[in-house]
Design a protein around this motif. Structure first.
Motif, PDB file in Angstrom:
ATOM      1  N   SER A   1       0.904  -1.221   0.137  1.00 13.46           N
ATOM      2  CA  SER A   1      -0.223   0.108   0.082  1.00 13.46           C
ATOM      3  C   SER A   1       0.929   1.165   0.006  1.00 13.46           C
TER       4      SER A   1
ATOM      5  N   GLU B   1      -6.380  -4.035   9.429  1.00 12.68           N
ATOM      6  CA  GLU B   1      -5.965  -3.383   8.422  1.00 12.68           C
ATOM      7  C   GLU B   1      -4.318  -2.774   8.607  1.00 12.68           C
TER       8      GLU B   1
ATOM      9  N   THR C   1      -2.408  -6.637   8.461  1.00 15.94           N
ATOM     10  CA  THR C   1      -2.295  -7.038   7.342  1.00 15.94           C
ATOM     11  C   THR C   1      -1.399  -6.096   6.293  1.00 15.94           C
TER      12      THR C   1
ATOM     13  N   ASP D   1      -1.210 -10.482   3.722  1.00 11.56           N
ATOM     14  CA  ASP D   1      -2.460 -11.266   3.918  1.00 11.56           C
ATOM     15  C   ASP D   1      -2.227 -12.690   4.134  1.00 11.56           C
TER      16      ASP D   1
END
Length: 352
Positions: free
Chosen positions: A10, A104, A107, A112
């Protein structure tokens, strides 16, 4: 010294961090010292108190890149370790642990578990859970120990499973050994042998296992030595300890690969020298760290912080430098870290 070793899909890959991450401006919410914050003369405790007051909402650290703010789980865990080493700011550590367990956040740091799984981050978080007295086999609903063991390859190396590639290194391997050594089954002998066999001819350990020419690194050697001591491979650890002694500066400090003496490398080295029984060298390293600490002549809001280098206090680098330096000042190795009997409150440096 900051080392890139774990990625989160991310955010930009190089911003992820383990025990040490890429130095970046840390976004912090600086709160003034509360009236109830107890004054303390202990330098490590004062540093931990300052660090606690830099946490966003009293629970986490964040990093800003390209105008976007991301969670910094690695630095937050560093703070949890620092609070355990000094037995202060236990409320902050408890809130940080709860924050790390959010789905959140969890992970985003360890992956994951299917398409993405990061060995170093998983090991570091498992160790943090153990230090806090939490269950690493059910942390935020994840069995960190089982996942970590599943990332060991036939050679004994712990590797990433990721579309971004494998960025595991000496930090990943060392943290995995430290975390698994605390479990009933213990650390896998093959994993310890893999780390020991990575040693360079001069006795130090490299950050990367894939180097064409083995280059010893202060930070990697410090981590490897602590892991090898924990699993009972003292002969392999002593070689690394002797190499650390050979590269210690006359003022007690340790330099990174670029030759810059700094709090991060010195903190790790001091912690390791203390764990290995080299108390005189550890004391010299602590003296160097104290020389980087903002004392009673500094601004009240900065007192207790530890600068990254002799260049002076920089709010962008001080949180990470302080977190890693505290372990050296406290003289507590990763194998012995525990939050048991820690006290709440963020102490301030006692000044007359």
């Amino acid at each position: 010294t900051p080392r890139p070793s774990v990625r989160r899909p991310s955010i930009p890959r190089f911003l992820s961090s383990l025990l040490a991450g890429v130095l970046a401006a840390t976004t912090v919410a600086v709160a003034p010292a509360a009236a109830s914050s107890p004054p303390i003369a202990h330098r490590a405790g004062a540093a931990a108190g300052w660090l606690a007051r830099q946490m966003v909402d009293g629970e986490r650290f964040e990093v800003e890149f390209g105008g976007v703010t991301y969670p910094d789980q690695g630095l937050t865990i560093d703070a949890v370790f620092a609070f355990a080493a000094t037995k202060v700011a236990d409320g902050h550590a408890a809130r940080a642990t709860a924050w790390l367990a959010r789905p959140e956040i969890l992970t985003g740091y360890i992956g994951d578990g299917t398409s993405e799984a990061y060995a170093g981050a998983t090991a570091k978080l498992a160790l943090a859970a153990q230090v806090r007295g939490a269950d690493p086999t059910n942390f935020g609903g994840v069995d960190l120990i089982d996942r970590l063991r599943g990332l060991q390859d036939p050679s004994g190396r712990f590797v990433d499973r990721s579309a971004f590639g494998d960025f595991s290194n000496a930090f990943s391997q060392s943290l995995a050994l430290l975390a698994l050594d605390r479990t009933p089954a213990g650390a896998p002998p093959a994993a310890a042998a893999f780390l020991a066999d990575s040693r360079c001819p001069d006795g130090g350990y490299p950050i990367s296992f894939d180097q064409a020419t083995c280059a010893s690194d202060v930070d990697a050697t410090a981590m490897a030595v602590q892991a090898l001591l924990a699993v009972g491979r003292r002969a392999d650890a002593v070689a690394g300890l002797k190499w650390l002694l050979s590269v210690q500066d006359v003022d007690g400090g340790f330099a990174n690969a670029a030759g810059v003496p700094n709090a991060n490398s010195t903190g790790l080295a001091a912690q390791t020298l203390h764990a290995g029984g080299y108390r005189s060298a550890a004391a010299r390293a602590k003296t160097f760290l104290i020389g980087l600490q903002v004392d009673c002549t500094g601004a009240p809001a900065d007192r207790g912080a530890i600068a990254y280098t002799v260049g002076g206090f920089d709010p962008a680098t001080a949180p990470r430098a302080t977190a890693q330096a505290i372990l050296g000042l406290a003289g507590v190795g990763f194998a012995n870290l525990s939050a048991a009997h820690a006290r709440p409150g963020a102490p301030v440096l006692a000044c007359r």
